[in-house]
Design a protein around this motif. Structure first.
Motif, mmCIF file in Angstrom:
data_model
loop_
_atom_site.group_PDB
_atom_site.id
_atom_site.type_symbol
_atom_site.label_atom_id
_atom_site.label_comp_id
_atom_site.label_asym_id
_atom_site.label_seq_id
_atom_site.Cartn_x
_atom_site.Cartn_y
_atom_site.Cartn_z
ATOM 1 N N THR A 185 77.587 -22.474 14.938
ATOM 2 C CA THR A 185 76.458 -23.424 14.874
ATOM 3 C C THR A 185 75.931 -23.592 13.459
ATOM 4 O OG1 THR A 185 74.678 -21.784 15.163
ATOM 5 C CG2 THR A 185 75.708 -22.675 17.176
ATOM 6 N N TRP B 78 75.525 -27.895 21.435
ATOM 7 C CA TRP B 78 75.650 -27.327 22.792
ATOM 8 C C TRP B 78 76.445 -28.260 23.693
ATOM 9 C CZ3 TRP B 78 74.720 -22.511 22.198
ATOM 10 C CH2 TRP B 78 73.740 -22.090 21.290
ATOM 11 N N ALA C 178 76.153 -18.080 17.000
ATOM 12 C CA ALA C 178 74.865 -18.770 16.926
ATOM 13 C C ALA C 178 73.913 -17.978 16.044
ATOM 14 C CB ALA C 178 74.273 -18.932 18.328
ATOM 15 N N LEU D 169 66.075 -18.961 20.755
ATOM 16 C CA LEU D 169 67.505 -18.800 21.064
ATOM 17 C C LEU D 169 67.718 -18.790 22.579
ATOM 18 C CD1 LEU D 169 70.474 -18.186 20.287
ATOM 19 C CD2 LEU D 169 69.850 -15.748 20.339
ATOM 20 N N GLU E 67 67.677 -22.230 23.744
ATOM 21 C CA GLU E 67 68.911 -22.919 23.343
ATOM 22 C C GLU E 67 70.071 -22.517 24.233
ATOM 23 O OE1 GLU E 67 67.295 -25.271 21.454
ATOM 24 O OE2 GLU E 67 69.284 -25.383 20.532
#
Ligand SMILES: [Zn+2]
Ligand SMILES: [Zn+2]
Length: 254
Positions: free
Chosen positions: A157, A167, A181, A204, A207
């Motif tokens: 990422t 994503w 990530a 996170l 996400e």
């Protein structure tokens, strides 16, 4: 593909090297700490560097790598980078003030360094790999990368705050083996993370709720001042997917 984790952190200390991965011994993905992590002969094997963005924790070792390998290679060292990153590297790194402009040394025709522009969302080949830059949300123009070979794919990422496209790419990539990530600050520093477009364990977790598949998730970019605190918080957080810290110095076969 083999990923040697040269540096996995978002800053520098004697135990934390800045972000840089060496893939298949020849291609570097980001370049925060190549010259601190590798002996000179291993540095000479690097033919190409792919950059996610211009921040120093991802670029700082390039000037020293060019100097260490200067005059010993027939081919220029290639840096592959998105348009705005290319502009910044030219303007602020190899500008004859911060460091000599190695894109014109020893001469324009056979320089030591070549900057090669890559386009967001357009796949390109490098080493034996196929790479696709995917725009993410950071304070400067930044792309993560989908890195593929015939056996599978890895998604990196890079540095990003909350975002969607990366994503979506993870969800539609059939042979995804691993995802790397970021998490940079503990959640008590949420305001700092939000303004600098980074993640905390709290954001996170939000996400990772966008990720709708089973894939190994590795975390990188802990800021050196908060490593112990982040390890504790990550261990205590219930994420939608299991996560593990990306281990600096190790080689992963994805
Ligand atoms: Zn960074
Ligand atoms: Zn950054």
């Amino acid at each position: 593909m083999d990923w040697h984790i040269l540096g996995s952190f978002g800053g520098s200390s004697p135990t934390c090297r800045m972000t840089s991965f060496l893939i298949n011994g020849e291609l570097a993905l980001d370049a925060g700490s190549i010259t601190q992590a590798l002996q000179l002969d291993a540095q000479r094997r690097i033919r190409q560097i792919v950059l996610t963005h211009s921040h120093l924790d991802h670029t700082a070792s390039i000037p020293f790598l060019v100097e260490n390998t200067f005059g010993e290679q027939r081919e220029a060292l290639e840096i592959l980078l998105p348009p705005q990153v290319l502009r910044t590297v030219k303007l602020h790194l190899f500008n004859n003030d911060t460091w000599p402009d190695f894109t014109r040394i020893p001469n324009d025709l056979l320089p030591a360094l070549r900057l090669v522009q890559v386009e967001p969302r357009a796949a390109f080949s490098a080493n034996t790999l196929r790479l696709t830059p995917i725009p993410v949300r950071h304070t400067v123009p930044t792309c993560g990368y989908l890195v593929e070979d015939e056996s599978g794919s890895v998604l990196f990422t890079s540095d990003t705050g909350p975002t969607d496209e990366v994503w979506e790419v993870a969800n539609r990539t059939a042979n995804l083996r691993a995802l790397i990530a970021e998490v940079s600050f503990p959640s008590r520093m949420q305001a700092v993370a939000d303004v600098s477009l980074h993640l905390t364990p709290r954001t996170l977790a939000a996400e990772l709720a966008k990720l709708r598949r089973d894939v190994a998730v590795h975390l990188y970019h802990f800021k050196p001042a908060y490593v112990a605190e982040l390890r504790d918080e990550v261990a205590a957080t219930r994420f939608p997917h299991p996560v593990a810290e990306l281990r600096q110095g190790e080689t992963y076969r994805f």
